[in-house]
Design a protein around this motif. Structure first.
Motif, PDB file in Angstrom:
ATOM      1  N   LEU A  62     -45.873  31.950  98.098  1.00 16.91           N
ATOM      2  CA  LEU A  62     -45.602  33.369  97.914  1.00 16.91           C
ATOM      3  C   LEU A  62     -44.353  33.607  97.064  1.00 16.91           C
ATOM      4  O   LEU A  62     -44.353  34.441  96.152  1.00 16.91           O
ATOM      5  CB  LEU A  62     -45.426  34.052  99.273  1.00 16.91           C
ATOM      6  CG  LEU A  62     -46.690  34.389 100.051  1.00 16.91           C
ATOM      7  CD1 LEU A  62     -46.351  34.710 101.509  1.00 16.91           C
ATOM      8  CD2 LEU A  62     -47.404  35.585  99.420  1.00 16.91           C
ATOM      9  N   LEU A  63     -43.304  32.871  97.382  1.00 18.58           N
ATOM     10  CA  LEU A  63     -42.009  33.151  96.775  1.00 18.58           C
ATOM     11  C   LEU A  63     -41.786  32.433  95.450  1.00 18.58           C
ATOM     12  O   LEU A  63     -40.695  32.498  94.884  1.00 18.58           O
ATOM     13  CB  LEU A  63     -40.898  32.841  97.773  1.00 18.58           C
ATOM     14  CG  LEU A  63     -40.916  33.812  98.966  1.00 18.58           C
ATOM     15  CD1 LEU A  63     -40.047  33.309 100.101  1.00 18.58           C
ATOM     16  CD2 LEU A  63     -40.484  35.210  98.534  1.00 18.58           C
ATOM     17  N   THR A  64     -42.834  31.777  94.944  1.00 19.36           N
ATOM     18  CA  THR A  64     -42.793  31.239  93.589  1.00 19.36           C
ATOM     19  C   THR A  64     -43.886  31.858  92.719  1.00 19.36           C
ATOM     20  O   THR A  64     -44.171  31.359  91.631  1.00 19.36           O
ATOM     21  CB  THR A  64     -42.921  29.700  93.585  1.00 19.36           C
ATOM     22  OG1 THR A  64     -44.099  29.317  94.312  1.00 19.36           O
ATOM     23  CG2 THR A  64     -41.704  29.054  94.227  1.00 19.36           C
ATOM     24  N   ALA A  68     -43.740  39.256  87.854  1.00 22.38           N
ATOM     25  CA  ALA A  68     -44.511  40.495  87.704  1.00 22.38           C
ATOM     26  C   ALA A  68     -45.374  40.763  88.937  1.00 22.38           C
ATOM     27  O   ALA A  68     -45.541  41.924  89.348  1.00 22.38           O
ATOM     28  CB  ALA A  68     -45.379  40.420  86.449  1.00 22.38           C
ATOM     29  N   VAL A  69     -45.909  39.722  89.537  1.00 31.18           N
ATOM     30  CA  VAL A  69     -46.717  39.882  90.742  1.00 31.18           C
ATOM     31  C   VAL A  69     -45.846  40.368  91.889  1.00 31.18           C
ATOM     32  O   VAL A  69     -46.204  41.300  92.629  1.00 31.18           O
ATOM     33  CB  VAL A  69     -47.407  38.554  91.113  1.00 31.18           C
ATOM     34  CG1 VAL A  69     -48.130  38.671  92.455  1.00 31.18           C
ATOM     35  CG2 VAL A  69     -48.378  38.131  90.016  1.00 31.18           C
ATOM     36  N   ARG A  70     -44.676  39.762  92.035  1.00 28.26           N
ATOM     37  CA  ARG A  70     -43.790  40.154  93.132  1.00 28.26           C
ATOM     38  C   ARG A  70     -43.261  41.570  92.949  1.00 28.26           C
ATOM     39  O   ARG A  70     -43.146  42.329  93.910  1.00 28.26           O
ATOM     40  CB  ARG A  70     -42.641  39.132  93.248  1.00 28.26           C
ATOM     41  CG  ARG A  70     -43.094  37.815  93.867  1.00 28.26           C
ATOM     42  CD  ARG A  70     -41.964  36.820  93.967  1.00 28.26           C
ATOM     43  NE  ARG A  70     -41.746  36.137  92.694  1.00 28.26           N
ATOM     44  CZ  ARG A  70     -40.641  35.474  92.379  1.00 28.26           C
ATOM     45  NH1 ARG A  70     -39.631  35.438  93.231  1.00 28.26           N
ATOM     46  NH2 ARG A  70     -40.543  34.863  91.229  1.00 28.26           N
ATOM     47  N   ALA A 131     -53.316  39.069  95.404  1.00 27.63           N
ATOM     48  CA  ALA A 131     -54.697  38.599  95.249  1.00 27.63           C
ATOM     49  C   ALA A 131     -54.756  37.101  94.980  1.00 27.63           C
ATOM     50  O   ALA A 131     -55.774  36.449  95.257  1.00 27.63           O
ATOM     51  CB  ALA A 131     -55.368  39.366  94.108  1.00 27.63           C
ATOM     52  N   GLN A 132     -53.674  36.545  94.463  1.00 31.48           N
ATOM     53  CA  GLN A 132     -53.651  35.114  94.124  1.00 31.48           C
ATOM     54  C   GLN A 132     -53.713  34.216  95.357  1.00 31.48           C
ATOM     55  O   GLN A 132     -54.011  33.019  95.244  1.00 31.48           O
ATOM     56  CB  GLN A 132     -52.374  34.786  93.330  1.00 31.48           C
ATOM     57  CG  GLN A 132     -52.309  35.420  91.962  1.00 31.48           C
ATOM     58  CD  GLN A 132     -51.739  36.847  92.001  1.00 31.48           C
ATOM     59  OE1 GLN A 132     -51.649  37.459  93.065  1.00 31.48           O
ATOM     60  NE2 GLN A 132     -51.375  37.355  90.842  1.00 31.48           N
ATOM     61  N   ALA A 136     -53.749  34.341 102.684  1.00 29.70           N
ATOM     62  CA  ALA A 136     -52.451  34.704 103.261  1.00 29.70           C
ATOM     63  C   ALA A 136     -52.560  35.675 104.437  1.00 29.70           C
ATOM     64  O   ALA A 136     -51.893  35.472 105.466  1.00 29.70           O
ATOM     65  CB  ALA A 136     -51.537  35.264 102.183  1.00 29.70           C
ATOM     66  N   PRO A 137     -53.381  36.742 104.368  1.00 29.78           N
ATOM     67  CA  PRO A 137     -53.437  37.665 105.507  1.00 29.78           C
ATOM     68  C   PRO A 137     -53.885  37.004 106.800  1.00 29.78           C
ATOM     69  O   PRO A 137     -53.271  37.197 107.865  1.00 29.78           O
ATOM     70  CB  PRO A 137     -54.430  38.736 105.044  1.00 29.78           C
ATOM     71  CG  PRO A 137     -54.417  38.666 103.556  1.00 29.78           C
ATOM     72  CD  PRO A 137     -54.183  37.230 103.228  1.00 29.78           C
TER      73      PRO A 137
END
Length: 332
Positions: A62-64, A68-70, A131-132, A136-137
């Motif tokens: 998530l944190l990499t 733009a996604v973040r 979405a990548q 995750a959910p």
């Protein structure tokens, strides 16, 4: 870095269910830790190590993600304060520089028809997912449910530690407020001054924090004497600390102590940690538990609801974003 633990270790073997044989023994240990720094380790806690390892893998994924996604899923775009928080966006210690950390926030997936979701209470809003990472959910929900079960048991052990019925706090757990935070700390800058931290000195706001930390370490806890000690990572353990709601609930009998983070032991690598924040139902009353207020003396704190308490704490750090907070009473 130091290898010897400087905080108490509570072994939850045979204490993970109501009435379990070692419950009273662990409750006594809980009381001693709560009256000291409010920090302790738990081992044999019932949360599968594989689940925790998967969560660390997800934290790194998530944190990499691309900037733009973040940014598209920034916490700034979320009325429920969920999503990505940028490096330096939070300053936990007003006397320090902005924190050198970046985060991803999510919470329990309450249904849209839940009255607290309809009312817009902050910790009951909707998550933002990239979405990548389509899994995750589901993965975060499984992790939160495991930590929620452990939190509920720790609250029962706390009740026993206060000479209350084991189920005393169960009534406050109707629709708990839960926040999961996945955090990435870059290496501590060479030559940084004494006001530079990954997370500045602070106390947590709510009831319980259950922390999974990687092997690098960096968490430092302030003891009642004012000394700072390392919460050295110990395999198979979680670090538990009491938040500011607990002194309010116990009339100052139990403590929430400051802690901070400096990623100084990783050899230049990023440090990841995963704090899980447990709070009771938004409308749960927070008043001193029986036996903590001496006859004829006023309580140390004004009574409030759990939601009101968190709102007060939130405004101290995020006053400019205060408008994102919902009313503290249910809508008619």
């Amino acid at each position: 870095m130091p290898t010897a633990p400087q905080l108490p270790i509570l072994d939850l073997h045979d204490a993970l269910t109501p009435g379990a044989p070692r419950s009273a023994e662990v409750a006594r240990q809980f009381r001693a830790a709560a009256q000291d720094s409010g920090f302790f380790y738990v081992r044999r806690h019932g949360v599968p190590e594989a689940l925790i390892a998967q969560q660390f893998t997800l934290a790194e994924q998530l944190l990499t993600l691309p900037p733009a996604v973040r940014e598209a899923l920034s916490i700034r775009h979320s009325p429920s304060s969920r999503g990505f928080e940028a490096l330096g966006a939070q300053t936990l210690d007003a006397n320090a520089h902005p924190d050198l950390k970046e985060s991803f926030y999510c919470g329990l997936a309450y249904p849209e028809e839940h009255p607290y979701v309809r009312a817009g209470y902050q910790t009951y809003g909707h998550n933002q997912w990239p979405a990548q990472l389509p899994d995750a959910p589901t993965q975060c929900e499984a992790y939160m449910q495991a930590m929620l079960a452990l939190s509920r048991r720790l609250m029962q052990l706390m009740a026993l530690s206060l000479d209350l019925p084991e189920n005393y706090f169960d009534a406050a757990d109707g629709s708990p407020m839960v926040t999961l935070r996945l955090v990435r700390y870059p290496p501590h800058p060479p030559g940084a001054d004494e006001h530079t931290f990954g997370a500045g000195a602070h106390t947590d706001w709510g009831a319980l924090t259950l922390l999974a930390q990687d092997h690098h370490g960096g968490l430092e806890v302030c003891t009642p004497s004012g000394d700072w000690v390392d919460a050295t990572p110990l395999p198979g353990t979680l670090v538990v600390n009491l938040g500011d709601m607990i002194p309010r609930w116990t009339n100052g009998c139990y403590h929430s102590n400051p802690h901070r983070v400096r990623n100084r032991h990783s050899g230049g690598a990023a440090r990841y940690s995963i704090p899980f924040f447990y709070e009771p139902d938004y409308l749960a009353p927070i008043t001193p538990v029986p036996g903590t207020v001496a006859p004829g003396t006023p309580p140390l704190f004004e009574p409030c609801t759990a939601g009101e308490h968190l709102r007060q704490m939130y405004l101290k750090t995020y006053a400019p974003q205060a408008k994102t907070w919902a009313p503290t009473a249910p809508s008619p």
